[in-house]
Design an enzyme around this catalytic site. Structure first.
Site, PDB file in Angstrom:
ATOM      1  CB  ILE A 181      -0.928   0.007   1.233  1.00  0.00           C
ATOM      2  CG1 ILE A 181      -1.948  -1.130   1.131  1.00  0.00           C
ATOM      3  CG2 ILE A 181      -1.647   1.345   1.380  1.00  0.00           C
ATOM      4  CD1 ILE A 181      -2.666  -1.403   2.429  1.00  0.00           C
TER       5      ILE A 181
ATOM      6  CG  HIS B 168       0.272   3.836   4.185  1.00  0.00           C
ATOM      7  ND1 HIS B 168      -0.830   3.240   4.733  1.00  0.00           N
ATOM      8  CD2 HIS B 168       1.272   2.906   4.224  1.00  0.00           C
ATOM      9  CE1 HIS B 168      -0.517   2.004   5.117  1.00  0.00           C
ATOM     10  NE2 HIS B 168       0.750   1.776   4.802  1.00  0.00           N
TER      11      HIS B 168
ATOM     12  CE  LYS C 197      -0.028   3.776   8.391  1.00  0.00           C
ATOM     13  NZ  LYS C 197       1.297   3.518   8.976  1.00  0.00           N
TER      14      LYS C 197
END
Length: 433
Positions: A47, A49, A249
């Site tokens: 990912i 972010h 997270k």
């Protein structure tokens, strides 16, 4: 003597090599493993972010936002699989709504574009498979997903094509200062270089201590994941986070650029820097926590599970800078390290450029185009390619192309299958992966 030696070729070392290859200098990458991107880079959430999570004013915050923007450009130039799908941070309780506001304010200060706090109705309209407990979400459209190892490989390939030397299975075991630079001990001899970039990931503190006493301590943090079949790849269309806490997270659910569904990770500090095996406890935690955000996740559709280590440092910021003349650290690059990589690479390249007074190389070619992905082609075109060059793969079966009668005729050849349903169960596992 080399101008620059980069220790480590994960995504950070690859980004540094890519950035330095635009200059007229002699660079070598020294990678301990037998391939590029073989440690943290190959086992993470894939990912990019958006950048609302790092504390404003930190190096991490600044490089995260810049890195995401640079990644979009680089992936386009290098034909790397990339999709800007955006992310949602869910509030699963009214008490979590103030934290969404906090993240929004963080992101605004950090320069994250186009964020918005969504109502429960707006969130469920975007993602109908979310938990009914959803109270709202932070929408960050600049977040993206990428193929991390392809990303690192592509930057390394371009760097090598522009003159950088790559040595694999080349672990650095010692570094000593010499006149005009450093002598690095590697298998079979030594490498002399004017500058060193320490991009050794979870081993960066050990490499640092070869030159100066380490003023930071890397704690390997293990994250465990499930990867689900492509049949579940559209269950969510965006990266789904839960509100973060002191452990990170949280467990996320996200599509991948290959069309699968990724679920995880855990965040467990470990002592062993080789501890990349999954655990029953860790995978159970992923199963339990992921179901809080996305309802009815079919974990039976798991095709594999895996674990990776990230380089956690308790102060939760990147350590980047020249710790001794000509020795540059890129250390404690944990999440959002993948997101920040091109900005980190550009930063250390600037340090080296200024130190060595490097000049641009007029022959530098920053592109990598025309990369063939056979999986993206229609079945007939793939079959033709394989017939022309068997190295592309071997087609065993395409279940949607086989008649029911042909399946019944094949029942006796499928171990453990005593019926049409049994064959379908066993062949379905190989479809769409």
């Amino acid at each position: 003597m080399y101008d620059v030696a980069i220790i480590g070729c994960g995504v950070i070392g690859a980004a540094a090599a890519y950035a330095l290859s635009r200059y007229d200098n002699k660079v070598v990458i020294l990678e301990a493993e037998n391939d590029v991107a073989d440690c943290t880079t190959k086992a993470n959430s894939a990912i990019l972010h958006a950048g609302y999570d790092p504390a404003p004013g930190t190096r991490m915050a600044r490089l995260n936002v810049r890195g995401v923007a640079l990644a979009k450009e680089i992936c386009a130039k290098l034909d790397v699989s990339y999709r800007q799908c955006g992310s949602l941070v869910l509030a699963l309780d009214e008490k979590e709504l103030p934290h969404l506001q906090h993240l929004f304010e963080n992101g605004t200060v950090n320069g994250v574009p186009d964020m918005k706090i969504l109502s429960r109705e707006e969130t469920l309209a975007m993602e109908p498979n979310l938990s009914e407990k959803v109270c709202g979400a932070l929408w960050a459209p600049s977040a993206a997903i990428v193929n991390p190892w392809e990303y690192a490989l592509a930057m390394t390939e371009v760097a090598v094509r522009n003159g950088v030397e790559l040595r694999r299975s080349c672990k650095v075991t010692n570094a000593e200062a010499i006149e005009g630079g450093y002598r690095l001990t590697v298998p079979g001899g030594t490498v002399e270089t004017r500058c060193v970039i320490n991009a050794a990931g979870i081993w960066a503190d050990k490499v640092h201590s070869m030159v100066e006493p380490a003023n930071f301590h890397i704690i390997p943090t293990r994250g465990e994941y499930y990867l689900l079949d492509k049949s579940e790849g559209t269950r969510v269309s965006h990266v789904i986070f839960q509100c973060p806490n002191e452990l990170g997270k949280g467990v996320l659910v996200a599509p991948t650029v290959h069309g699968n569904l990724l679920v995880g990770p855990t965040a467990i500090d470990v002592d062993d820097k080789e501890a990349t095996a999954t655990t029953a406890a860790g995978l159970n935690e992923v199963r339990e926590k992921s179901g809080l955000a996305v309802k009815d996740l079919p974990m039976r559709q798991t095709i594999t599970s895996f674990a990776g280590l990230r380089a956690h440092e308790p102060r939760h910021d990147f350590f980047i800078g020249e710790i001794a003349p000509g020795f540059v650290d890129c250390a404690a690059i944990e999440s959002p390290g993948l997101s920040s990589a091109p900005a980190v690479g550009a930063m250390v390249a600037d340090i080296v450029k200024n130190s060595l007074h490097l000049k641009d190389d007029p022959t530098f070619d920053p592109t990598r185009k025309g990369i063939l992905d056979p999986k993206a082609l229609p079945f007939e075109e793939r079959a033709a390619l394989i017939k022309e060059n068997p190295a592309y793969g071997q087609i065993i079966c395409r279940c949607e192309s086989v008649t029911e009668g042909e399946i019944i005729d094949a029942i006796h050849r499928v171990p453990g299958a005593r019926s049409l349903d049994g064959v379908k169960r066993r062949t379905r596992a190989g479809m769409g992966r």
